[in-house]
Design an enzyme around this catalytic site. Structure first.
Site, PDB file in Angstrom:
ATOM      1  N   LYS A  67       0.868  -1.182   0.000  1.00 44.29           N
ATOM      2  CA  LYS A  67       0.000   0.000   0.000  1.00 44.29           C
ATOM      3  C   LYS A  67       0.900   1.225   0.000  1.00 44.29           C
ATOM      4  CE  LYS A  67      -2.336   1.590   3.667  1.00 44.29           C
ATOM      5  NZ  LYS A  67      -3.432   1.782   4.640  1.00 44.29           N
ATOM      6  N   HIS A 137     -12.171  10.769  11.247  1.00 45.39           N
ATOM      7  CA  HIS A 137     -12.719   9.955  10.165  1.00 45.39           C
ATOM      8  C   HIS A 137     -12.838   8.474  10.547  1.00 45.39           C
ATOM      9  CE1 HIS A 137     -13.491   8.740   6.057  1.00 45.39           C
ATOM     10  NE2 HIS A 137     -12.511   7.867   6.144  1.00 45.39           N
ATOM     11  N   GLN A 138     -11.790   7.943  11.177  1.00 43.04           N
ATOM     12  CA  GLN A 138     -11.773   6.494  11.472  1.00 43.04           C
ATOM     13  C   GLN A 138     -12.766   6.099  12.569  1.00 43.04           C
ATOM     14  OE1 GLN A 138      -9.542   4.551   9.711  1.00 43.04           O
ATOM     15  NE2 GLN A 138      -8.697   6.378   8.739  1.00 43.04           N
ATOM     16  N   ASN A 159     -13.319  13.320  23.089  1.00 41.59           N
ATOM     17  CA  ASN A 159     -12.381  13.716  22.032  1.00 41.59           C
ATOM     18  C   ASN A 159     -11.662  14.988  22.447  1.00 41.59           C
ATOM     19  OD1 ASN A 159     -11.346  13.137  19.343  1.00 41.59           O
ATOM     20  ND2 ASN A 159     -12.261  15.111  18.775  1.00 41.59           N
ATOM     21  N   MET A 219      -5.508   2.301  18.685  1.00 46.01           N
ATOM     22  CA  MET A 219      -5.415   2.223  17.224  1.00 46.01           C
ATOM     23  C   MET A 219      -4.775   3.442  16.575  1.00 46.01           C
ATOM     24  SD  MET A 219      -6.722  -0.718  16.989  1.00 46.01           S
ATOM     25  CE  MET A 219      -6.669  -0.882  15.216  1.00 46.01           C
ATOM     26  N   ASP A 222       0.694   5.067  15.065  1.00 49.45           N
ATOM     27  CA  ASP A 222       1.290   4.291  13.972  1.00 49.45           C
ATOM     28  C   ASP A 222       2.588   4.931  13.494  1.00 49.45           C
ATOM     29  OD1 ASP A 222       0.176   6.542  12.901  1.00 49.45           O
ATOM     30  OD2 ASP A 222      -1.126   5.527  11.471  1.00 49.45           O
ATOM     31  N   LYS A 226       4.017   9.333  18.361  1.00 47.19           N
ATOM     32  CA  LYS A 226       2.595   9.388  18.700  1.00 47.19           C
ATOM     33  C   LYS A 226       2.347   8.593  19.986  1.00 47.19           C
ATOM     34  CE  LYS A 226       0.174   9.900  14.297  1.00 47.19           C
ATOM     35  NZ  LYS A 226      -0.734   9.174  13.414  1.00 47.19           N
ATOM     36  N   GLY A 291      -2.907  -1.733  17.797  1.00 52.31           N
ATOM     37  CA  GLY A 291      -3.125  -1.900  16.353  1.00 52.31           C
ATOM     38  C   GLY A 291      -2.273  -0.899  15.597  1.00 52.31           C
TER      39      GLY A 291
HETATM   40  P1  NAD Z   1      -8.642  12.579  11.588  1.00 52.94           P
HETATM   41  O1  NAD Z   1      -7.677  13.624  11.174  1.00 52.94           O
HETATM   42  O2  NAD Z   1      -9.929  12.447  10.863  1.00 52.94           O
HETATM   43  O3  NAD Z   1      -8.992  12.767  13.160  1.00 52.94           O
HETATM   44  C1  NAD Z   1      -7.962  13.017  14.085  1.00 52.94           C
HETATM   45  C2  NAD Z   1      -8.384  12.629  15.495  1.00 52.94           C
HETATM   46  O4  NAD Z   1      -7.285  12.889  16.381  1.00 52.94           O
HETATM   47  C3  NAD Z   1      -9.514  13.460  16.039  1.00 52.94           C
HETATM   48  O5  NAD Z   1     -10.164  12.713  17.052  1.00 52.94           O
HETATM   49  C4  NAD Z   1      -8.804  14.668  16.634  1.00 52.94           C
HETATM   50  O6  NAD Z   1      -9.575  15.323  17.627  1.00 52.94           O
HETATM   51  C5  NAD Z   1      -7.593  14.004  17.235  1.00 52.94           C
HETATM   52  N1  NAD Z   1      -6.406  14.865  17.264  1.00 52.94           N
HETATM   53  C6  NAD Z   1      -5.907  15.629  16.266  1.00 52.94           C
HETATM   54  N2  NAD Z   1      -4.774  16.234  16.669  1.00 52.94           N
HETATM   55  C7  NAD Z   1      -4.560  15.854  17.951  1.00 52.94           C
HETATM   56  C8  NAD Z   1      -3.557  16.134  18.917  1.00 52.94           C
HETATM   57  N3  NAD Z   1      -2.532  16.936  18.636  1.00 52.94           N
HETATM   58  N4  NAD Z   1      -3.652  15.549  20.122  1.00 52.94           N
HETATM   59  C9  NAD Z   1      -4.680  14.716  20.414  1.00 52.94           C
HETATM   60  N5  NAD Z   1      -5.646  14.395  19.538  1.00 52.94           N
HETATM   61  C10 NAD Z   1      -5.596  14.963  18.328  1.00 52.94           C
HETATM   62  O7  NAD Z   1      -7.819  11.219  11.576  1.00 52.94           O
HETATM   63  P2  NAD Z   1      -8.371   9.719  11.446  1.00 52.94           P
HETATM   64  O8  NAD Z   1      -8.395   9.337  10.029  1.00 52.94           O
HETATM   65  O9  NAD Z   1      -9.593   9.518  12.265  1.00 52.94           O
HETATM   66  O10 NAD Z   1      -7.143   8.920  12.114  1.00 52.94           O
HETATM   67  C11 NAD Z   1      -6.922   8.998  13.515  1.00 52.94           C
HETATM   68  C12 NAD Z   1      -5.574   8.406  13.834  1.00 52.94           C
HETATM   69  O11 NAD Z   1      -5.555   7.022  13.492  1.00 52.94           O
HETATM   70  C13 NAD Z   1      -4.404   9.034  13.082  1.00 52.94           C
HETATM   71  O12 NAD Z   1      -3.362   9.256  13.997  1.00 52.94           O
HETATM   72  C14 NAD Z   1      -4.015   7.988  12.080  1.00 52.94           C
HETATM   73  O13 NAD Z   1      -2.653   8.049  11.728  1.00 52.94           O
HETATM   74  C15 NAD Z   1      -4.347   6.716  12.835  1.00 52.94           C
HETATM   75  N6  NAD Z   1      -4.566   5.554  11.985  1.00 52.94           N
HETATM   76  C16 NAD Z   1      -4.063   4.371  12.410  1.00 52.94           C
HETATM   77  C17 NAD Z   1      -4.250   3.227  11.642  1.00 52.94           C
HETATM   78  C18 NAD Z   1      -3.739   1.913  12.134  1.00 52.94           C
HETATM   79  O14 NAD Z   1      -3.774   0.934  11.397  1.00 52.94           O
HETATM   80  N7  NAD Z   1      -3.305   1.813  13.353  1.00 52.94           N
HETATM   81  C19 NAD Z   1      -4.956   3.300  10.439  1.00 52.94           C
HETATM   82  C20 NAD Z   1      -5.494   4.511  10.053  1.00 52.94           C
HETATM   83  C21 NAD Z   1      -5.303   5.638  10.846  1.00 52.94           C
END
Ligand code: NAD
Length: 320
Positions: A67, A137-138, A159, A219, A222, A226, A291
């Protein structure tokens, strides 16, 4: 090669199919039939973007590929979500490219499927309260996938940016579950299962806030730096992950590992629980699944969706 456009994925892939594909590939990893290649992830110094590749090979499902994509935090100005990715599959017999598949929705589905697999195998018996930390989003996919697995009767949410909590309220309403926005001490005390899915770089959920028995699917972490959980909470819990090496280097467990309060031996690959080589929760008060997101998950769901697209006449054949 086959092309499956992003626009077709929603009509092809279900949370059920994603769960099955991800559980199967975790099992293949534990059997030694599948392995992930080293991850490339770079801050490219443009648009604050993180770009990289996650790849691997599953000898049992014959999924080979990668990917490519990453995280573009300013995408809102383009009307796009922040995660952008494409999965490329290759024919393991010839090395020829076999498919290009839109990876955005698949990423959300495979990430939610991973925490759902952990909930299936590790949640305390009779779990009824789901806690969500994160409302990006997730988060909606996470709630939907978790609600398929356990018989939750309410959802608590928190949140860092409270104005985003409407997403959790709306998703819970779609699932027919009561939702309440609460502070973290209440969430930690009352939730039987907690999912954290934020972009935090500092611990949000603290050790003293969690009253077991609880299962936590962490989750969001990554990348190096972080962090969502207090390392003392990690040190107190029984630990599981998708891939041990990744969890202690770029996953949530990197911090406790750096503090040397845990070692690699304290972390179990969830696939070992899936194939019955580890008891799972046992008598642990708290379990944590880290995860981190492995390339094999992406290949598993992409492989499944290519088959579905071919069957349903939605895959486009292209000569390359
Ligand atoms: P998003 O940008 O739509 O949402 C971000 C989330 O993190 C929100 O809840 C926001 O309030 C919070 N946030 C933003 N900045 C912050 C900070 N400085 N401190 C604390 N919280 C903060 O992102 P998303 O698509 O929902 O993804 C959320 C996270 O999940 C990302 O960090 C992304 O990298 C991670 N992710 C992990 C995997 C995995 O397989 N583990 C897969 C996809 C995404």
């Amino acid at each position: 090669m086959w092309v499956v456009p992003e626009s077709e994925i929603a009509g092809l892939m279900t949370a059920e199919a994603a769960f099955d594909a991800v559980e199967a590939v975790f099992a293949a990893m534990a059997r030694g039939d599948a392995y992930n290649f080293p991850v490339v992830r770079e801050a490219i110094g443009y648009e604050d973007a993180l770009y990289g590749f996650k790849g691997g090979f599953d000898r049992s499902a014959l999924n080979l590929g990668l990917k490519a994509g990453g995280y573009w935090p300013n995408n809102q100005k383009h009307g796009l979500i922040n995660h952008q990715s494409t999965v490329f599959l290759f024919d393991p017999d010839t090395g020829r490219v076999a498919a290009a598949v839109g990876g955005n929705l698949l990423t959300a589905l495979r990430t939610a499927a991973a925490s759902a697999v952990s909930i299936r195998h590790l949640a305390p018996e009779g779990a009824r309260v789901l806690g969500l930390i994160g409302a990006g989003h997730q988060s909606a996919f996470q709630m939907q996938a978790a609600a398929r697995i356990a018989d939750f009767d309410r959802v608590l949410g928190w949140n860092p940016h409270p104005e985003m909590l409407g997403r959790l309220a709306d998703t819970a309403a779609e699932l027919g579950l009561p939702f309440e926005a609460v502070e973290l001490p209440r969430l930690g005390a009352e939730a039987d299962v907690i999912i954290s899915i934020t972009s935090a770089f500092e611990p949000l959920l603290m050790n003293g806030q969690v009253k077991g028995p609880t299962h936590i699917a962490a989750m969001g972490t990554d990348t190096k730096g972080k962090q969502e959980l207090d390392p003392a909470l990690v040190a107190r819990a029984r630990l599981f992950t998708d891939e041990v090496a990744q969890s202690v280097s770029i996953g949530e467990f990197q911090h406790a590992a750096a503090q040397k309060t845990i070692s690699d031996e304290d972390v179990t690959a969830i696939g070992r629980v899936v194939i019955g080589k580890h008891e799972g929760r046992g008598d642990a008060e708290i379990t944590i699944f880290d995860g981190t997101g492995v390339g094999l998950q992406d290949l598993a769901v992409a492989g499944a969706v290519v088959e579905l697209a071919k069957q349903q006449g939605k895959a486009i054949e292209v000569a390359i």
